[in-house]
Design an enzyme around this catalytic site. Structure first.
Site, mmCIF file in Angstrom:
data_model
loop_
_atom_site.group_PDB
_atom_site.id
_atom_site.type_symbol
_atom_site.label_atom_id
_atom_site.label_comp_id
_atom_site.label_asym_id
_atom_site.label_seq_id
_atom_site.Cartn_x
_atom_site.Cartn_y
_atom_site.Cartn_z
ATOM 1 N N ASP A 137 92.616 6.452 18.473
ATOM 2 C CA ASP A 137 93.079 5.649 19.506
ATOM 3 C C ASP A 137 92.202 4.381 19.411
ATOM 4 O O ASP A 137 90.925 4.172 19.593
ATOM 5 C CB ASP A 137 92.631 6.334 20.809
ATOM 6 C CG ASP A 137 93.009 5.336 21.980
ATOM 7 O OD1 ASP A 137 93.180 4.244 21.870
ATOM 8 O OD2 ASP A 137 93.079 5.987 22.976
ATOM 9 N N ILE B 229 84.917 0.655 27.771
ATOM 10 C CA ILE B 229 84.652 1.689 28.427
ATOM 11 C C ILE B 229 84.941 2.731 27.601
ATOM 12 O O ILE B 229 85.679 2.915 26.437
ATOM 13 C CB ILE B 229 85.703 1.761 29.683
ATOM 14 C CG1 ILE B 229 87.304 1.858 29.242
ATOM 15 C CG2 ILE B 229 85.469 0.625 30.718
ATOM 16 C CD1 ILE B 229 88.286 1.974 30.286
ATOM 17 N N GLY C 237 89.417 7.911 27.949
ATOM 18 C CA GLY C 237 89.389 8.964 29.154
ATOM 19 C C GLY C 237 89.420 10.491 28.596
ATOM 20 O O GLY C 237 88.838 11.552 28.935
#
Length: 284
Positions: free
Chosen positions: A187, A207, A210
């Site tokens: 990713d 961030i 997830g």
């Protein structure tokens, strides 16, 4: 409308051949924070090739995560990626994932739901090898601004939160460099590495992925309640409720049931802000 629900669901699945070996498994586990302490026998089953097992959440990155990308490029789907949010994830393994393998992976849009202000795409990825089915992934993708087309709203059933204190609570620290390591599994979104890009997206710093929090949580549950045996996990689902920043600490609460473990995850440093909700681990 950029999403043609009928065309998207009717489209033929995308097909790809994927492969992995122990290095891919080890890199994925290290990206989840495995290997601390490095000589702990319980950690070596995630990091040492001679003792290696595979967390079922590895299915989300197998083939460098090409399954989700294949779904988003299906006929009938033309969306602005800036309006896309990963809303939830479910992995079901049909048998333990081998440390080394090759498989045929198919990806398609399994459903399109109308949530009013947003559309929800259910992107399904299935993988099989010569011995049969390996796993099924369902990614729930919210596309802001694409609802209101008169489609079905989709299922609304959610796990009922337990009305008692957790049976177990553990905390897991997230390293400052963890997103940089996790992204090597496929990713490459700069949101997780580039401070300037993160600011453009509305965050003061990059961030964590997830799906990294997702994998970290499964490892914590496996180690705490399943004797560290990843082969006991049969299915794992969650809904993403909030962001996590590298350097923070996850608080992972667990409630045991009959073959099911309910889980809630929050960010300790932000007054237990919810991170993962409606989370369920099914096991043998």
């Amino acid at each position: 409308m950029p999403i043609d629900a009928v065309a998207a669901v009717a489209a033929e699945p995308r097909r790809a051949e994927i492969g992995w070996d122990h290095k891919d498994i080890q890199l994925y586990h290290l990206g989840l924070g495995a290997g601390s302490p490095a000589t702990d026998p319980d950690e070596l089953r995630y990091t040492l090739e001679s003792r290696l097992q595979v967390l079922p959440s590895f299915a989300t990155v197998a083939g460098a995560g090409t399954g989700m990308a294949g779904g988003l490029s299906s006929p009938g789907v033309e969306v602005d990626l800036a309006a896309v949010l990963h809303g939830g994830q479910t992995v079901r393994v049909h048998r333990p994932i081998p440390v080394r393998g090759r498989a045929v992976q198919t990806s398609k849009v399994a459903a399109v739901y109308d949530k009013g202000k947003a559309a929800v795409l259910v992107l399904r990825t299935e993988a099989s090898d010569d011995d049969g089915p390996l796993w099924t992934n369902d990614s729930q993708i919210f596309v802001r601004g694409e609802g209101g087309f008169g489609g079905e709203r989709g299922p609304s059933a959610r796990p009922v939160p337990p009305e008692r204190a957790p049976d177990h609570t553990v905390e897991r620290a997230i390293r400052e460099d963890q997103a940089l390591l996790y992204r090597l599994s496929g990713d490459w979104n700069p949101l997780h590495a580039d401070p300037e890009f993160a600011k453009l997206a509305g965050f003061d710093r990059p961030i964590l992925h997830g799906l990294c929090t997702y994998g970290m949580t499964l490892k914590a549950v496996t180690d705490t309640l399943l004797d560290g045996d990843a082969t006991r996990v049969t299915a794992y689902s969650t809904r993403f409720a909030g962001v996590v920043f590298p350097g923070e600490t996850l608080r992972i609460r667990m409630w045991s049931g009959d073959g099911r473990i309910q889980v809630a995850v929050s960010a300790v440093e932000r007054d237990d802000a919810p991170v993962l909700v409606d989370t369920l681990v099914e096991h043998s």
